[in-house]
Motif scaffolding. Structure first.
Motif, mmCIF file in Angstrom:
data_model
loop_
_atom_site.group_PDB
_atom_site.id
_atom_site.type_symbol
_atom_site.label_atom_id
_atom_site.label_comp_id
_atom_site.label_asym_id
_atom_site.label_seq_id
_atom_site.Cartn_x
_atom_site.Cartn_y
_atom_site.Cartn_z
ATOM 1 N N ARG A 317 10.420 -10.113 31.522
ATOM 2 C CA ARG A 317 11.492 -10.777 30.835
ATOM 3 C C ARG A 317 11.951 -10.459 30.290
ATOM 4 N NH1 ARG A 317 11.782 -15.978 32.728
ATOM 5 N NH2 ARG A 317 9.401 -16.880 34.354
ATOM 6 N N ASP A 318 13.397 -10.236 29.711
ATOM 7 C CA ASP A 318 13.849 -9.734 28.338
ATOM 8 C C ASP A 318 14.094 -10.664 27.374
ATOM 9 O OD1 ASP A 318 15.751 -11.423 28.765
ATOM 10 O OD2 ASP A 318 17.605 -10.139 29.288
ATOM 11 N N PRO A 319 14.684 -10.445 26.369
ATOM 12 C CA PRO A 319 14.326 -10.824 25.131
ATOM 13 C C PRO A 319 15.363 -11.887 24.727
ATOM 14 C CG PRO A 319 14.523 -8.500 24.732
ATOM 15 C CD PRO A 319 14.583 -8.610 25.895
ATOM 16 N N ALA A 320 16.141 -11.818 25.781
ATOM 17 C CA ALA A 320 16.619 -13.301 25.992
ATOM 18 C C ALA A 320 16.365 -14.570 27.186
ATOM 19 C CB ALA A 320 18.678 -13.110 26.391
ATOM 20 N N GLY A 321 14.870 -14.105 28.113
ATOM 21 C CA GLY A 321 14.522 -14.980 28.839
ATOM 22 C C GLY A 321 14.689 -14.453 29.873
ATOM 23 N N ALA A 322 15.661 -13.129 30.551
ATOM 24 C CA ALA A 322 15.788 -13.798 31.817
ATOM 25 C C ALA A 322 15.153 -12.147 32.551
ATOM 26 C CB ALA A 322 17.729 -13.152 31.837
ATOM 27 N N GLU A 323 14.681 -12.600 33.660
ATOM 28 C CA GLU A 323 13.638 -11.643 34.246
ATOM 29 C C GLU A 323 15.014 -10.481 34.450
ATOM 30 O OE1 GLU A 323 11.220 -13.622 37.448
ATOM 31 O OE2 GLU A 323 12.717 -15.317 37.522
ATOM 32 N N VAL A 324 14.379 -9.933 34.961
ATOM 33 C CA VAL A 324 14.941 -8.199 34.738
ATOM 34 C C VAL A 324 13.426 -6.993 35.956
ATOM 35 C CG1 VAL A 324 16.474 -7.985 33.426
ATOM 36 C CG2 VAL A 324 14.409 -7.152 32.934
ATOM 37 N N THR A 325 14.459 -5.824 36.604
ATOM 38 C CA THR A 325 13.596 -5.296 36.628
ATOM 39 C C THR A 325 13.722 -4.307 36.319
ATOM 40 O OG1 THR A 325 14.713 -4.954 39.342
ATOM 41 C CG2 THR A 325 13.454 -6.305 39.282
ATOM 42 N N ALA A 326 12.423 -2.912 36.810
ATOM 43 C CA ALA A 326 12.520 -1.828 35.943
ATOM 44 C C ALA A 326 12.150 -0.651 36.195
ATOM 45 C CB ALA A 326 12.838 -1.669 34.049
ATOM 46 N N ALA A 327 12.630 0.340 36.414
ATOM 47 C CA ALA A 327 11.453 1.470 36.894
ATOM 48 C C ALA A 327 11.603 2.350 35.865
ATOM 49 C CB ALA A 327 12.282 2.348 38.008
ATOM 50 N N SER A 328 10.013 3.370 35.589
ATOM 51 C CA SER A 328 10.539 4.822 34.737
ATOM 52 C C SER A 328 10.294 5.515 35.342
ATOM 53 C CB SER A 328 8.766 4.643 34.159
ATOM 54 O OG SER A 328 8.893 5.361 32.805
ATOM 55 N N TRP A 329 11.621 6.153 34.452
ATOM 56 C CA TRP A 329 12.078 7.939 34.604
ATOM 57 C C TRP A 329 11.175 8.753 33.775
ATOM 58 C CZ3 TRP A 329 17.377 10.293 35.582
ATOM 59 C CH2 TRP A 329 17.556 11.093 35.929
ATOM 60 N N ALA A 330 9.936 9.800 34.055
ATOM 61 C CA ALA A 330 9.213 10.541 33.586
ATOM 62 C C ALA A 330 9.663 12.068 33.370
ATOM 63 C CB ALA A 330 7.915 10.695 33.642
ATOM 64 N N ASP A 331 10.031 12.144 32.167
ATOM 65 C CA ASP A 331 10.400 13.228 31.743
ATOM 66 C C ASP A 331 9.750 14.725 32.663
ATOM 67 O OD1 ASP A 331 12.964 15.341 30.836
ATOM 68 O OD2 ASP A 331 12.046 15.725 29.103
ATOM 69 N N GLY A 332 10.276 15.832 32.783
ATOM 70 C CA GLY A 332 9.882 16.705 33.858
ATOM 71 C C GLY A 332 8.631 17.133 34.428
ATOM 72 N N ASP A 333 9.341 15.116 35.415
ATOM 73 C CA ASP A 333 8.450 15.466 36.574
ATOM 74 C C ASP A 333 9.058 15.240 37.374
ATOM 75 O OD1 ASP A 333 5.607 15.681 35.442
ATOM 76 O OD2 ASP A 333 5.997 13.588 35.265
ATOM 77 N N SER A 334 9.030 15.319 38.768
ATOM 78 C CA SER A 334 10.234 14.757 39.804
ATOM 79 C C SER A 334 9.657 13.250 40.518
ATOM 80 C CB SER A 334 9.699 16.178 41.423
ATOM 81 O OG SER A 334 10.128 15.464 42.162
ATOM 82 N N LEU A 336 10.856 10.078 42.681
ATOM 83 C CA LEU A 336 11.244 9.470 43.312
ATOM 84 C C LEU A 336 11.356 7.430 42.785
ATOM 85 C CD1 LEU A 336 9.473 9.947 46.800
ATOM 86 C CD2 LEU A 336 12.362 10.271 45.979
ATOM 87 N N LEU A 337 12.730 7.402 42.993
ATOM 88 C CA LEU A 337 13.027 6.007 41.399
ATOM 89 C C LEU A 337 13.299 4.637 42.637
ATOM 90 C CD1 LEU A 337 14.784 6.870 38.556
ATOM 91 C CD2 LEU A 337 13.003 6.949 38.436
ATOM 92 N N PRO A 338 12.510 3.864 42.306
ATOM 93 C CA PRO A 338 13.262 2.206 43.401
ATOM 94 C C PRO A 338 14.309 1.857 42.582
ATOM 95 C CG PRO A 338 11.376 1.437 41.844
ATOM 96 C CD PRO A 338 11.647 3.477 41.852
ATOM 97 N N GLN A 339 15.967 1.341 42.894
ATOM 98 C CA GLN A 339 16.340 0.445 42.366
ATOM 99 C C GLN A 339 15.874 -0.288 41.693
ATOM 100 O OE1 GLN A 339 20.030 0.403 44.696
ATOM 101 N NE2 GLN A 339 20.864 -0.658 43.509
ATOM 102 N N ALA A 340 16.006 -0.420 40.385
ATOM 103 C CA ALA A 340 16.853 -1.129 39.874
ATOM 104 C C ALA A 340 17.808 -1.825 38.511
ATOM 105 C CB ALA A 340 14.874 -1.114 38.493
ATOM 106 N N ASP A 341 16.821 -2.797 38.274
ATOM 107 C CA ASP A 341 18.079 -3.624 37.497
ATOM 108 C C ASP A 341 18.144 -2.191 35.923
ATOM 109 O OD1 ASP A 341 18.348 -6.123 38.454
ATOM 110 O OD2 ASP A 341 16.638 -6.531 37.478
ATOM 111 N N LEU A 342 17.250 -1.809 34.956
ATOM 112 C CA LEU A 342 17.188 -1.053 33.947
ATOM 113 C C LEU A 342 16.469 -0.027 34.800
ATOM 114 C CD1 LEU A 342 15.902 -3.919 31.655
ATOM 115 C CD2 LEU A 342 17.822 -2.394 31.932
#
Length: 398
Positions: A317-334, A336-342
């Protein structure tokens, strides 16, 4: 590894061995063996020349953690497959019995069932309908019949004509009701497949005078609601759908399918300023995480040391209370990102950078990697510093 796992094997192996043992008790079965690597039971019937396969993944996942009676019933359904007569060898003998079914996406992309994407987070599979049960069709079946997947699916859709006609009668009975219409399958109507059929949702829209929202909540229940200015009624339809989806033995989707202005079947969206937008977004996130979760688990379990790391889709939930999805992109590693809101760029000893997916896709040139449904995007190290700075500014403006 716990003591029970060391002594008796993993839960998956115990399940597979139980199914194999039960299949061996079927009179028409000559032999049956559990294949732990492919997580399937391979058996041979007295009347069949080639061995047949029972894939275990879906039923195991559905019954994991369930009471013993539910688990035994699930194993019984798998054993019933082995008791069915062999699938005909000739396409002429089987084509009138093929049907399409809407299902969750198989976690294993090499899953032997004939399958193709049905939108972002669902799959369409091919089955053979028999008087006593249905049997999923595999790639080996298509090869034996001498037909391609597209021809087989086209035939399956044409075979749905009678069900389509009956369901349209339900749309005519709408009479302004704001309650979802419940279409319950009696076992051979394949009602949850209706949104797959070209023109069905568009015809329902013309008959009812409103855009339909088709919730395929389970393998035997389709809830049919309609777009309305009554935000409370719309939110109620989503509430009912989610409850039934969570309670279903074989859930499919808490989010509805509809049609756009061109008649194309799409996942229903609501503008951000629409009062029912939170309910719509919540259902989409549930469906997305239900699709990406098993895929992530499978990819992590099969990845080698040189393979990219399968990132997880997470809900927040973002600061405004809305639901979102997120995926983390780690630097230096290969990865596979899922498609997310953020997309999250974690920085050591700094506040993490969160950038909308559309910005990252444009600035970093993301393209889907081949062979993944739902889609994944292969990335390595972070983009150049100037691109990161530009994304940070665009994220602040979003």
């Amino acid at each position: 590894m716990g003591i029970a796992e060391r002594l008796f094997g993993s839960a998956r192996d115990r399940f597979g061995k139980q199914v194999a043992a039960r299949v061996r008790t079927v009179d028409s079965v000559v032999c049956a063996d559990y294949d732990p690597e492919k997580f399937q039971v391979v058996y041979r019937g007295a009347q069949s020349g080639e061995p047949a396969v029972i894939n275990l993944e879906t039923v195991f996942r559905e019954s994991q953690g369930a009471p013993g009676a539910v688990r035994r019933a699930a194993i019984g359904r798998l054993v019933d497959v082995a008791a069915l007569p062999p699938t005909p060898d000739r396409w002429d003998d089987v084509q009138s019995a093929v049907r399409p079914v809407l299902r969750p996406i198989p976690a294993d992309p090499k899953f032997d069932i004939v399958s193709r994407p049905a939108g972002l987070y669902l799959a369409e599979m091919l089955v053979v309908d028999t008087p006593s049960a249905m049997r999923y069709a595999g790639r080996a079946d298509l090869a034996r019949w001498g037909v391609g997947a597209e021809e087989a699916f086209d035939t399956a859709h044409r075979n749905m004509a009678r069900t389509v006609t009956t369901s349209l009668d339900e749309a005519r009975r709408r009479e302004g009701s704001t309650e979802p219409t419940r279409l319950t399958d009696n076992g051979d109507a394949y009602l949850t497949s209706l949104p797959l059929i070209q023109g069905w949702l568009e015809t329902v829209r013309r008959i009812a005078g409103a855009r339909p929202l088709a919730f395929p909540v389970s393998n035997n229940t389709l809830l049919l609601a309609y777009e309305t200015a009554d935000a409370e009624a719309l939110a109620k339809a989503f509430e009912v759908a989610e409850r039934e989806w969570r309670e279903a033995a074989r859930p499919i989707s808490p989010a509805p399918l509809t049609v756009d202005e061109d008649g194309t079947v799409i996942l229903y969206q609501a503008p951000k300023d629409h009062p029912a937008h939170p309910a719509v977004k919540h259902a989409q996130i549930l469906l997305a995480m239900d699709a990406y979760g098993p895929q992530t688990e499978y990819l992590r379990g099969t990845a080698g040391s040189a393979d990219p790391f399968p990132a997880a889709l997470k809900g927040f939930r973002d600061p405004a209370g809305a639901e979102v999805t997120a995926a983390s992109w780690a630097d230096g590693d290969s990865s596979l990102l899922p498609q997310a809101d953020l997309v999250v760029f974690p920085k050591r000893d700094e506040e993490m950078l969160m950038v909308p997916w559309s910005v990252v896709a444009e600035e970093a040139g993301l393209t889907p990697a081949e062979g993944y449904h739902p889609a994944r995007y292969r990335v390595g190290g972070w983009p150049e510093a100037d691109v990161m700075e530009r994304m940070a500014k665009l994220a602040a403006q979003a």
